[in-house]
Design a protein around this motif. Structure first.
Motif, PDB file in Angstrom:
ATOM      1  N   ILE A  32      80.110 -26.189  29.197  1.00 59.26           N
ATOM      2  CA  ILE A  32      79.242 -25.012  29.190  1.00 59.26           C
ATOM      3  C   ILE A  32      80.003 -23.778  29.667  1.00 59.26           C
ATOM      4  N   GLY A  33      81.212 -23.977  30.124  1.00 61.47           N
ATOM      5  CA  GLY A  33      82.108 -22.899  30.505  1.00 61.47           C
ATOM      6  C   GLY A  33      83.510 -23.460  30.629  1.00 61.47           C
ATOM      7  N   SER A  34      84.505 -22.645  30.285  1.00 58.72           N
ATOM      8  CA  SER A  34      85.896 -23.082  30.386  1.00 58.72           C
ATOM      9  C   SER A  34      86.773 -21.840  30.481  1.00 58.72           C
ATOM     10  N   ARG A  35      87.807 -21.914  31.310  1.00 63.35           N
ATOM     11  CA  ARG A  35      88.729 -20.788  31.469  1.00 63.35           C
ATOM     12  C   ARG A  35      90.056 -21.279  32.017  1.00 63.35           C
ATOM     13  N   LEU A  36      91.083 -20.436  31.863  1.00 55.93           N
ATOM     14  CA  LEU A  36      92.358 -20.778  32.482  1.00 55.93           C
ATOM     15  C   LEU A  36      92.192 -20.707  33.994  1.00 55.93           C
ATOM     16  N   THR A  37      93.007 -21.427  34.696  1.00 58.07           N
ATOM     17  CA  THR A  37      93.000 -21.386  36.153  1.00 58.07           C
ATOM     18  C   THR A  37      94.428 -21.545  36.636  1.00 58.07           C
ATOM     19  N   GLY A  38      94.648 -21.299  37.885  1.00 60.36           N
ATOM     20  CA  GLY A  38      96.006 -21.378  38.406  1.00 60.36           C
ATOM     21  C   GLY A  38      96.813 -20.177  37.973  1.00 60.36           C
ATOM     22  N   ALA A  39      98.034 -20.394  37.625  1.00 61.42           N
ATOM     23  CA  ALA A  39      98.946 -19.294  37.322  1.00 61.42           C
ATOM     24  C   ALA A  39      98.826 -18.765  35.903  1.00 61.42           C
ATOM     25  N   GLY A  40      98.087 -19.443  35.030  1.00 61.01           N
ATOM     26  CA  GLY A  40      98.044 -19.038  33.634  1.00 61.01           C
ATOM     27  C   GLY A  40      99.378 -19.323  32.977  1.00 61.01           C
ATOM     28  N   TRP A  41      99.694 -18.606  31.918  1.00 59.03           N
ATOM     29  CA  TRP A  41     100.964 -18.758  31.203  1.00 59.03           C
ATOM     30  C   TRP A  41     101.338 -20.221  30.968  1.00 59.03           C
ATOM     31  N   GLY A  42     100.375 -21.000  30.512  1.00 60.68           N
ATOM     32  CA  GLY A  42     100.641 -22.400  30.234  1.00 60.68           C
ATOM     33  C   GLY A  42     100.198 -23.322  31.347  1.00 60.68           C
ATOM     34  N   GLY A  43      99.448 -22.803  32.303  1.00 62.42           N
ATOM     35  CA  GLY A  43      98.970 -23.589  33.449  1.00 62.42           C
ATOM     36  C   GLY A  43      97.925 -24.611  33.059  1.00 62.42           C
ATOM     37  N   CYS A  44      96.693 -24.397  33.482  1.00 71.56           N
ATOM     38  CA  CYS A  44      95.646 -25.370  33.196  1.00 71.56           C
ATOM     39  C   CYS A  44      94.303 -24.668  33.056  1.00 71.56           C
ATOM     40  N   THR A  45      93.307 -25.432  32.653  1.00 73.18           N
ATOM     41  CA  THR A  45      91.953 -24.915  32.507  1.00 73.18           C
ATOM     42  C   THR A  45      91.023 -25.670  33.437  1.00 73.18           C
ATOM     43  N   VAL A  46      89.911 -25.044  33.718  1.00 71.66           N
ATOM     44  CA  VAL A  46      88.825 -25.691  34.431  1.00 71.66           C
ATOM     45  C   VAL A  46      87.591 -25.514  33.552  1.00 71.66           C
ATOM     46  N   SER A  47      86.820 -26.579  33.410  1.00 74.01           N
ATOM     47  CA  SER A  47      85.637 -26.550  32.550  1.00 74.01           C
ATOM     48  C   SER A  47      84.447 -27.128  33.287  1.00 74.01           C
ATOM     49  N   MET A  48      83.283 -26.551  33.064  1.00 77.14           N
ATOM     50  CA  MET A  48      82.041 -27.118  33.593  1.00 77.14           C
ATOM     51  C   MET A  48      81.407 -27.951  32.484  1.00 77.14           C
ATOM     52  N   VAL A  49      81.168 -29.234  32.790  1.00 79.72           N
ATOM     53  CA  VAL A  49      80.648 -30.159  31.794  1.00 79.72           C
ATOM     54  C   VAL A  49      79.479 -30.919  32.407  1.00 79.72           C
ATOM     55  N   PRO A  50      78.335 -30.980  31.714  1.00 77.90           N
ATOM     56  CA  PRO A  50      77.222 -31.777  32.232  1.00 77.90           C
ATOM     57  C   PRO A  50      77.643 -33.242  32.407  1.00 77.90           C
ATOM     58  N   THR A  51      77.185 -33.851  33.472  1.00 78.41           N
ATOM     59  CA  THR A  51      77.563 -35.228  33.796  1.00 78.41           C
ATOM     60  C   THR A  51      77.301 -36.189  32.640  1.00 78.41           C
ATOM     61  N   ASP A  52      76.182 -36.019  31.957  1.00 83.40           N
ATOM     62  CA  ASP A  52      75.838 -36.957  30.881  1.00 83.40           C
ATOM     63  C   ASP A  52      76.737 -36.800  29.648  1.00 83.40           C
ATOM     64  N   LYS A  53      77.527 -35.747  29.571  1.00 83.00           N
ATOM     65  CA  LYS A  53      78.443 -35.534  28.447  1.00 83.00           C
ATOM     66  C   LYS A  53      79.906 -35.752  28.834  1.00 83.00           C
ATOM     67  N   LEU A  54      80.151 -36.099  30.086  1.00 78.93           N
ATOM     68  CA  LEU A  54      81.518 -36.134  30.597  1.00 78.93           C
ATOM     69  C   LEU A  54      82.417 -37.132  29.877  1.00 78.93           C
ATOM     70  N   ASN A  55      81.993 -38.372  29.722  1.00 71.79           N
ATOM     71  CA  ASN A  55      82.866 -39.381  29.100  1.00 71.79           C
ATOM     72  C   ASN A  55      83.219 -39.019  27.662  1.00 71.79           C
ATOM     73  N   THR A  56      82.235 -38.548  26.909  1.00 72.38           N
ATOM     74  CA  THR A  56      82.491 -38.127  25.530  1.00 72.38           C
ATOM     75  C   THR A  56      83.400 -36.909  25.510  1.00 72.38           C
ATOM     76  N   PHE A  57      83.170 -35.982  26.414  1.00 72.42           N
ATOM     77  CA  PHE A  57      84.005 -34.789  26.525  1.00 72.42           C
ATOM     78  C   PHE A  57      85.465 -35.173  26.755  1.00 72.42           C
ATOM     79  N   LEU A  58      85.724 -36.021  27.752  1.00 70.96           N
ATOM     80  CA  LEU A  58      87.100 -36.417  28.073  1.00 70.96           C
ATOM     81  C   LEU A  58      87.767 -37.110  26.884  1.00 70.96           C
ATOM     82  N   LYS A  59      87.036 -37.989  26.237  1.00 69.32           N
ATOM     83  CA  LYS A  59      87.583 -38.709  25.080  1.00 69.32           C
ATOM     84  C   LYS A  59      87.926 -37.740  23.945  1.00 69.32           C
TER      85      LYS A  59
END
Length: 95
Positions: A32-59
């Motif tokens: 439901i939300g996702s953005r870069l986090t950390g230093a950017g420039w190839g760093g990582c993202t953080v995403s908000m995902v409802p618990t009931d969708k988590l396993n499917t999301f990760l896969k």
């Protein structure tokens, strides 16, 4: 979070095509939300995902982003994981 990522990408120019693609993939597969986090420039993202969708999301993120590139797949086990938010900072005031 999406607007924050857009401003990081467009105003501060601290994103990269790989991060933009990962954010798009995360949003496509249920974040439901996702953005870069950390230093950017190839760093990582953080995403908000409802618990009931988590396993499917990760896969689906693993399949769409990590399995398309051998170098990414090699680090996937340490790069794609779920956490829960903590309580945050507390302030104690003496009475």
């Amino acid at each position: 979070m999406k607007q924050s990522h857009i401003s990081c990408r467009e105003m501060y120019e601290c994103s990269c095509p790989e991060l933009d693609r990962l954010v798009d993939i995360c949003l496509q597969f249920g974040a439901i939300g996702s953005r870069l986090t950390g230093a950017g420039w190839g760093g990582c993202t953080v995403s908000m995902v409802p618990t009931d969708k988590l396993n499917t999301f990760l896969k689906n993120v693993k399949k769409a982003y990590y399995q398309t590139d051998g170098q990414r797949l090699a680090v996937e086990n340490n790069s794609l994981f779920a956490t829960k938010p903590g309580r945050g900072a507390l302030v104690f005031v003496e009475a």
